[in-house]
Design a protein around this motif. Sequence first.
Motif, mmCIF file in Angstrom:
data_model
loop_
_atom_site.group_PDB
_atom_site.id
_atom_site.type_symbol
_atom_site.label_atom_id
_atom_site.label_comp_id
_atom_site.label_asym_id
_atom_site.label_seq_id
_atom_site.Cartn_x
_atom_site.Cartn_y
_atom_site.Cartn_z
ATOM 1 N N GLY A 1 -5.676 -5.492 5.217
ATOM 2 C CA GLY A 1 -6.107 -4.316 4.470
ATOM 3 C C GLY A 1 -5.598 -4.352 3.042
ATOM 4 N N ARG A 2 -4.911 -3.311 2.632
ATOM 5 C CA ARG A 2 -4.411 -3.198 1.273
ATOM 6 C C ARG A 2 -3.038 -3.812 1.082
ATOM 7 N NH1 ARG A 2 -7.609 0.786 -1.221
ATOM 8 N NH2 ARG A 2 -8.943 1.871 0.282
ATOM 9 N N LEU A 3 -2.496 -4.413 2.111
ATOM 10 C CA LEU A 3 -1.166 -5.023 2.053
ATOM 11 C C LEU A 3 -1.264 -6.536 2.114
ATOM 12 C CD1 LEU A 3 0.789 -2.735 4.564
ATOM 13 C CD2 LEU A 3 0.648 -2.509 2.086
ATOM 14 N N MET A 4 -0.459 -7.182 1.278
ATOM 15 C CA MET A 4 -0.375 -8.644 1.289
ATOM 16 C C MET A 4 1.078 -9.051 1.153
ATOM 17 S SD MET A 4 -2.262 -11.492 -1.073
ATOM 18 C CE MET A 4 -1.351 -11.114 -2.566
ATOM 19 N N ALA A 5 1.516 -9.950 2.033
ATOM 20 C CA ALA A 5 2.906 -10.410 2.012
ATOM 21 C C ALA A 5 2.934 -11.905 1.752
ATOM 22 C CB ALA A 5 3.593 -10.104 3.332
ATOM 23 N N SER A 6 3.978 -12.343 1.045
ATOM 24 C CA SER A 6 4.133 -13.758 0.750
ATOM 25 C C SER A 6 5.594 -14.150 0.887
ATOM 26 C CB SER A 6 3.639 -14.070 -0.663
ATOM 27 O OG SER A 6 4.465 -13.415 -1.621
ATOM 28 N N GLY B 1 -4.437 4.678 -5.671
ATOM 29 C CA GLY B 1 -5.251 3.816 -6.505
ATOM 30 C C GLY B 1 -4.480 2.787 -7.304
ATOM 31 N N LYS B 2 -3.159 2.950 -7.379
ATOM 32 C CA LYS B 2 -2.337 2.018 -8.151
ATOM 33 C C LYS B 2 -1.897 0.840 -7.295
ATOM 34 C CE LYS B 2 -2.201 4.605 -11.896
ATOM 35 N NZ LYS B 2 -2.847 4.197 -13.163
ATOM 36 N N ASN B 3 -1.472 -0.216 -7.993
ATOM 37 C CA ASN B 3 -0.933 -1.405 -7.326
ATOM 38 C C ASN B 3 0.573 -1.451 -7.524
ATOM 39 O OD1 ASN B 3 -3.637 -2.093 -6.941
ATOM 40 N ND2 ASN B 3 -3.676 -3.360 -8.779
ATOM 41 N N TYR B 4 1.265 -1.999 -6.523
ATOM 42 C CA TYR B 4 2.705 -2.159 -6.700
ATOM 43 C C TYR B 4 3.223 -3.232 -5.771
ATOM 44 C CZ TYR B 4 7.022 -0.728 -8.857
ATOM 45 O OH TYR B 4 8.150 -0.702 -9.627
ATOM 46 N N THR C 1 -2.232 -2.922 -2.786
ATOM 47 C CA THR C 1 -3.386 -2.851 -3.674
ATOM 48 C C THR C 1 -4.122 -1.537 -3.491
ATOM 49 O OG1 THR C 1 -3.663 -5.254 -3.583
ATOM 50 C CG2 THR C 1 -5.548 -3.965 -4.339
ATOM 51 N N ALA C 2 -4.376 -0.854 -4.597
ATOM 52 C CA ALA C 2 -5.147 0.407 -4.568
ATOM 53 C C ALA C 2 -4.602 1.330 -3.480
ATOM 54 C CB ALA C 2 -6.624 0.125 -4.372
ATOM 55 N N ALA C 3 -3.369 1.742 -3.647
ATOM 56 C CA ALA C 3 -2.648 2.492 -2.619
ATOM 57 C C ALA C 3 -3.403 3.758 -2.195
ATOM 58 C CB ALA C 3 -1.270 2.867 -3.147
#
Lengths: 113, 113
Positions: free
Chosen positions: B59-64, B16-19, B77-79
């Motif tokens: 999904g819950r992963l975003m890369a930049s 549920g946490k972000n990192y 996001t929201a692991a």
Amino acid sequence: DAGVTQSPTHLIKTRGQQVTLRCSPISGHKSVSWYQQVLGQGPQFIFQYYEKEERGRGNFPDRFSARQFPNYSSELNVNALLLGDSALYLCASSLVSWAGGLYFGAGTRLSVL
Amino acid sequence: ELKVEQNPLFLSMQEGKNYTIYCNYSTTSDRLYWYRQDPGKSLESLFVLLSNGAVKQEGRLMASLDTKARLSTLHITAAVHDLSATYFCAVDEGRGGADGLTFGKGTHLIIQP
């Protein structure tokens, strides 16, 4: 479609022996690369082959050699094995453009005793 | 010599946490890749970032990618527990693959229920 296939999956050798690892790329991929992954580390580049020609080589001794065949499959050879050669050896294939990144096989786990 | 540094190298977090995982590299490059590796398995391609400002989400992963800062981030996001794995970033110096990819040491991510 079949992905990148490697054989064997596991291998145990003793110091001083020689080993050959094999790789078949994804159909249509003409480039094959080899990487060594020591436990707990990121993969390290060994070789890249394209159209049967070596295009790149990482910082590995001459005991490491490779070749690519007309069907684009590849072999990695390691001579005079050392304990430090124990690792997961990954083969990856890619399209000519490279921009799509690499597609990795399941790897060959080599243990040198 | 190209250097790729990831941090943190180890991350334990709750569901549920972000990192965010950070990937810094030492040379000019606009080709950066993120891979996932499960224990005893090969590498799975997650994202291919090919230009400054590139952002990709799955999904819950975003890369930049910020090529000016020589920095890429992988945001979670929201692991959920299924995202537990080791994540690698890798940089291509752009010689058509002749130098291979240079990988970071990986971020070992554990997500606890």
